[in-house]
Design a protein around this motif. Structure first.
Motif, PDB file in Angstrom:
ATOM      1  N   PRO A 232      12.407  24.416  29.805  1.00  0.00           N
ATOM      2  CA  PRO A 232      11.639  23.967  28.421  1.00  0.00           C
ATOM      3  C   PRO A 232      11.059  25.301  27.845  1.00  0.00           C
ATOM      4  CG  PRO A 232      11.109  22.589  30.280  1.00  0.00           C
ATOM      5  CD  PRO A 232      11.788  23.699  30.770  1.00  0.00           C
ATOM      6  N   LYS A 233      10.869  25.102  26.702  1.00  0.00           N
ATOM      7  CA  LYS A 233      10.032  26.573  25.822  1.00  0.00           C
ATOM      8  C   LYS A 233       8.816  26.732  26.569  1.00  0.00           C
ATOM      9  CE  LYS A 233      12.659  25.573  21.488  1.00  0.00           C
ATOM     10  NZ  LYS A 233      12.360  25.058  20.175  1.00  0.00           N
ATOM     11  N   TRP A 234       8.128  25.888  26.922  1.00  0.00           N
ATOM     12  CA  TRP A 234       6.822  26.060  27.563  1.00  0.00           C
ATOM     13  C   TRP A 234       6.736  26.872  28.585  1.00  0.00           C
ATOM     14  CZ3 TRP A 234       5.515  24.307  32.238  1.00  0.00           C
ATOM     15  CH2 TRP A 234       6.115  23.278  32.919  1.00  0.00           C
ATOM     16  N   ILE A 235       7.741  26.599  29.503  1.00  0.00           N
ATOM     17  CA  ILE A 235       7.914  27.449  30.504  1.00  0.00           C
ATOM     18  C   ILE A 235       8.177  29.064  30.161  1.00  0.00           C
ATOM     19  CG2 ILE A 235       9.489  28.242  32.581  1.00  0.00           C
ATOM     20  CD1 ILE A 235       9.649  25.216  33.406  1.00  0.00           C
ATOM     21  N   PHE A 236       9.189  29.203  29.111  1.00  0.00           N
ATOM     22  CA  PHE A 236       9.182  30.468  28.655  1.00  0.00           C
ATOM     23  C   PHE A 236       7.878  31.262  28.146  1.00  0.00           C
ATOM     24  CE2 PHE A 236      13.652  29.153  28.563  1.00  0.00           C
ATOM     25  CZ  PHE A 236      14.398  30.482  28.584  1.00  0.00           C
ATOM     26  N   LYS A 237       7.116  30.360  27.396  1.00  0.00           N
ATOM     27  CA  LYS A 237       5.816  30.944  27.017  1.00  0.00           C
ATOM     28  C   LYS A 237       4.906  31.315  28.203  1.00  0.00           C
ATOM     29  CE  LYS A 237       5.853  28.287  22.307  1.00  0.00           C
ATOM     30  NZ  LYS A 237       5.210  27.161  21.794  1.00  0.00           N
ATOM     31  N   MET A 238       5.164  30.631  29.059  1.00  0.00           N
ATOM     32  CA  MET A 238       4.094  30.876  30.417  1.00  0.00           C
ATOM     33  C   MET A 238       4.638  32.227  31.021  1.00  0.00           C
ATOM     34  SD  MET A 238       3.269  27.263  32.070  1.00  0.00           S
ATOM     35  CE  MET A 238       2.204  27.818  33.289  1.00  0.00           C
ATOM     36  N   PHE A 239       5.770  32.547  30.842  1.00  0.00           N
ATOM     37  CA  PHE A 239       6.295  33.822  31.620  1.00  0.00           C
ATOM     38  C   PHE A 239       6.407  34.910  30.531  1.00  0.00           C
ATOM     39  CE2 PHE A 239       7.734  30.861  34.708  1.00  0.00           C
ATOM     40  CZ  PHE A 239       7.491  31.351  35.813  1.00  0.00           C
ATOM     41  N   ASP A 240       6.050  34.839  29.489  1.00  0.00           N
ATOM     42  CA  ASP A 240       6.038  35.884  28.453  1.00  0.00           C
ATOM     43  C   ASP A 240       4.878  36.766  28.579  1.00  0.00           C
ATOM     44  OD1 ASP A 240       6.974  36.827  26.071  1.00  0.00           O
ATOM     45  OD2 ASP A 240       5.156  36.179  24.948  1.00  0.00           O
ATOM     46  N   GLY A 241       5.537  38.101  28.866  1.00  0.00           N
ATOM     47  CA  GLY A 241       4.592  39.236  29.078  1.00  0.00           C
ATOM     48  C   GLY A 241       4.649  39.601  30.606  1.00  0.00           C
ATOM     49  N   SER A 242       5.220  38.599  31.515  1.00  0.00           N
ATOM     50  CA  SER A 242       5.084  38.832  32.812  1.00  0.00           C
ATOM     51  C   SER A 242       6.362  39.764  33.592  1.00  0.00           C
ATOM     52  CB  SER A 242       4.717  37.624  33.631  1.00  0.00           C
ATOM     53  OG  SER A 242       6.044  36.733  33.584  1.00  0.00           O
ATOM     54  N   GLU A 243       7.150  40.319  32.735  1.00  0.00           N
ATOM     55  CA  GLU A 243       8.360  40.788  33.192  1.00  0.00           C
ATOM     56  C   GLU A 243       8.230  41.685  34.473  1.00  0.00           C
ATOM     57  OE1 GLU A 243       9.070  39.026  28.947  1.00  0.00           O
ATOM     58  OE2 GLU A 243       7.376  40.652  30.065  1.00  0.00           O
ATOM     59  N   ASN A 244       7.344  42.530  34.205  1.00  0.00           N
ATOM     60  CA  ASN A 244       7.196  43.668  35.196  1.00  0.00           C
ATOM     61  C   ASN A 244       5.843  43.313  36.083  1.00  0.00           C
ATOM     62  OD1 ASN A 244       9.000  45.243  34.008  1.00  0.00           O
ATOM     63  ND2 ASN A 244       7.430  45.708  32.406  1.00  0.00           N
ATOM     64  N   ASN A 245       5.394  41.906  36.485  1.00  0.00           N
ATOM     65  CA  ASN A 245       4.518  41.484  37.236  1.00  0.00           C
ATOM     66  C   ASN A 245       5.116  40.390  38.018  1.00  0.00           C
ATOM     67  OD1 ASN A 245       2.160  40.930  38.733  1.00  0.00           O
ATOM     68  ND2 ASN A 245       1.036  41.687  37.196  1.00  0.00           N
ATOM     69  N   LEU A 246       5.848  40.656  39.409  1.00  0.00           N
ATOM     70  CA  LEU A 246       6.238  39.365  39.963  1.00  0.00           C
ATOM     71  C   LEU A 246       5.058  38.656  40.467  1.00  0.00           C
ATOM     72  CD1 LEU A 246       9.331  40.962  41.597  1.00  0.00           C
ATOM     73  CD2 LEU A 246       9.147  39.626  39.651  1.00  0.00           C
ATOM     74  N   MET A 247       3.979  39.349  41.038  1.00  0.00           N
ATOM     75  CA  MET A 247       2.767  38.518  41.659  1.00  0.00           C
ATOM     76  C   MET A 247       2.409  37.480  40.762  1.00  0.00           C
ATOM     77  SD  MET A 247       1.175  37.822  44.249  1.00  0.00           S
ATOM     78  CE  MET A 247       1.569  38.996  45.312  1.00  0.00           C
ATOM     79  N   THR A 248       2.123  37.791  39.268  1.00  0.00           N
ATOM     80  CA  THR A 248       2.059  36.975  38.279  1.00  0.00           C
ATOM     81  C   THR A 248       2.988  36.004  38.106  1.00  0.00           C
ATOM     82  OG1 THR A 248       0.531  38.739  37.109  1.00  0.00           O
ATOM     83  CG2 THR A 248       1.397  36.653  35.847  1.00  0.00           C
ATOM     84  N   GLN A 249       4.268  36.359  38.155  1.00  0.00           N
ATOM     85  CA  GLN A 249       5.361  35.255  38.074  1.00  0.00           C
ATOM     86  C   GLN A 249       5.169  34.217  39.402  1.00  0.00           C
ATOM     87  OE1 GLN A 249       9.102  36.514  37.129  1.00  0.00           O
ATOM     88  NE2 GLN A 249       8.672  38.218  35.915  1.00  0.00           N
ATOM     89  N   LYS A 250       4.831  34.698  40.467  1.00  0.00           N
ATOM     90  CA  LYS A 250       4.648  33.698  41.632  1.00  0.00           C
ATOM     91  C   LYS A 250       3.492  32.939  41.457  1.00  0.00           C
ATOM     92  CE  LYS A 250       6.861  36.344  45.556  1.00  0.00           C
ATOM     93  NZ  LYS A 250       6.838  36.698  46.816  1.00  0.00           N
ATOM     94  N   ILE A 251       2.449  33.604  40.902  1.00  0.00           N
ATOM     95  CA  ILE A 251       1.184  32.375  40.645  1.00  0.00           C
ATOM     96  C   ILE A 251       1.631  31.362  39.618  1.00  0.00           C
ATOM     97  CG2 ILE A 251      -0.818  32.081  39.759  1.00  0.00           C
ATOM     98  CD1 ILE A 251      -1.564  35.011  40.935  1.00  0.00           C
ATOM     99  N   ILE A 252       2.492  31.926  38.514  1.00  0.00           N
ATOM    100  CA  ILE A 252       2.825  30.911  37.584  1.00  0.00           C
ATOM    101  C   ILE A 252       4.003  30.052  37.962  1.00  0.00           C
ATOM    102  CG2 ILE A 252       3.870  30.661  35.059  1.00  0.00           C
ATOM    103  CD1 ILE A 252       2.890  33.508  34.467  1.00  0.00           C
ATOM    104  N   GLY A 253       4.831  30.551  38.854  1.00  0.00           N
ATOM    105  CA  GLY A 253       5.821  29.834  39.092  1.00  0.00           C
ATOM    106  C   GLY A 253       5.331  28.755  40.336  1.00  0.00           C
ATOM    107  N   SER A 254       4.142  28.877  41.245  1.00  0.00           N
ATOM    108  CA  SER A 254       3.514  27.907  42.179  1.00  0.00           C
ATOM    109  C   SER A 254       2.748  26.902  41.138  1.00  0.00           C
ATOM    110  CB  SER A 254       2.652  28.743  42.942  1.00  0.00           C
ATOM    111  OG  SER A 254       3.493  29.547  43.845  1.00  0.00           O
ATOM    112  N   SER A 255       2.216  27.204  40.252  1.00  0.00           N
ATOM    113  CA  SER A 255       1.394  26.136  39.242  1.00  0.00           C
ATOM    114  C   SER A 255       2.429  25.159  38.978  1.00  0.00           C
ATOM    115  CB  SER A 255       0.649  26.999  38.177  1.00  0.00           C
ATOM    116  OG  SER A 255       0.087  26.027  37.539  1.00  0.00           O
ATOM    117  N   ILE A 256       3.617  25.779  38.199  1.00  0.00           N
ATOM    118  CA  ILE A 256       4.637  24.909  37.898  1.00  0.00           C
ATOM    119  C   ILE A 256       5.162  24.035  38.859  1.00  0.00           C
ATOM    120  CG2 ILE A 256       6.839  24.573  36.761  1.00  0.00           C
ATOM    121  CD1 ILE A 256       6.055  27.207  35.114  1.00  0.00           C
TER     122      ILE A 256
END
Length: 293
Positions: A232-256
């Motif tokens: 979904p588009k809302w997931i793309f928005k949540m990860f926008d700007g996190s390309e170089n920060n895998l820890m942030t991506q893990k936090i977002i991914g866990s929340s989802i």
């Protein structure tokens, strides 16, 4: 305890309730390719086994070497952890006689739960001689295996429509499969519509949601393009700007993932299957916070 779990549990706890004694989980691994990967696998298996999972599953490679590894690790994981461990078994490039021999060896080794799949190939011109239905029938003729099969809420890439998807799934269940495990998904409504369609068509077994926590968004985008899974588009928005920060991506991914589990739990779902990619930190943290301790 993993650093990820230690430093970010408080952040995730703001979104959570305790689902202990409500949900149960199973977890998928794949055979490691080298000693470093094997060490990571055992670390993950040992940590997740403390959650008292329903079962583990181990994927089945496309060549004989990988397939032999599946048998080896299924036996070893089961022996070490005591957790029911189910090998994936596919019928691509394998004769009926070979499949019978493999299945009998599993049964004789005390491995009585199998994930029965057709299997995929990169060869677009490949002519399938057997399908998952044929494999379920074959397994049931050998012994009373507990059989899991695949389901696709957003359709298998080769499916024409939802009617054909339900038709093929029902045939597998009628042939003796005990449950279906879905492809991963991110839209809860896709799963709920699929589950409702299964019930309307007389499919009474558990349709277990497959959960893939997002640890690397670029990787998930590749997986989704292959598997026909919509992001979904809302997931793309949540990860926008996190390309170089895998820890942030893990936090977002866990929340989802937690939100998916919570919402499905409120819809009556009690069993979940986590695709771990042989990394325990996210799956363990999510399940631990949800009350599986």
């Amino acid at each position: 305890m993993k650093n990820y779990h230690k430093y970010h549990q408080d952040i995730l706890n703001q979104k959570l309730e305790n689902y202990q004694n409500i949900i149960q989980c199973s977890f998928e691994f794949f055979p490691p390719k080298n000693l470093i990967a094997e060490k990571r696998l055992w670390s993950s298996v040992n940590e997740i086994s403390s959650l008292k999972p329903n079962f583990f599953s181990v994927t089945y490679g496309a060549n004989s070497g990988e397939r032999n590894k599946t048998h080896h690790f299924v036996k070893k994981i089961n022996q070490i952890t005591g957790v029911i461990t189910a090998p994936h078994l596919t019928c691509i490039d394998t004769t009926s006689n070979q499949l019978r021999k493999i299945a009998k060896n599993y049964w004789d080794d005390g491995i009585k739960h199998i994930v029965a799949l057709r299997g995929d190939t990169l060869n677009k011109n490949y002519q399938h001689k057997m399908y998952a239905l044929d494999l379920v029938v074959l397994l049931k003729k050998i012994a009373d295996f507990d059989i899991s099969v695949a389901a696709y809420p957003e359709l298998h890439p080769e499916s024409k429509n939802i009617q054909s998807e339900i038709f093929y799934l029902k045939n597998k269940i009628d042939a003796g499969a005990s449950r279906a495990i879905t492809q991963f998904f991110f839209e809860i409504e896709s799963y709920l519509r699929f589950r409702d369609a299964c019930v309307k068509n007389g499919i009474q077994v558990d349709i277990i949601p497959g959960i893939l926590p997002i640890s690397n968004f670029q990787q998930i985008k590749r997986f989704s393009s292959i598997t026909n899974v919509h992001i979904p588009k809302w997931i793309f928005k949540m990860f926008d700007g996190s390309e170089n920060n895998l820890m942030t991506q893990k936090i977002i991914g866990s929340s989802i993932a937690i939100d998916i589990v919570k919402n499905l739990c409120h819809e009556g779902v009690k069993n979940f299957h986590f695709y771990t990619l042989n990394q325990s930190d996210m799956a363990y943290s999510i399940c631990h916070i949800l009350g599986l301790k």
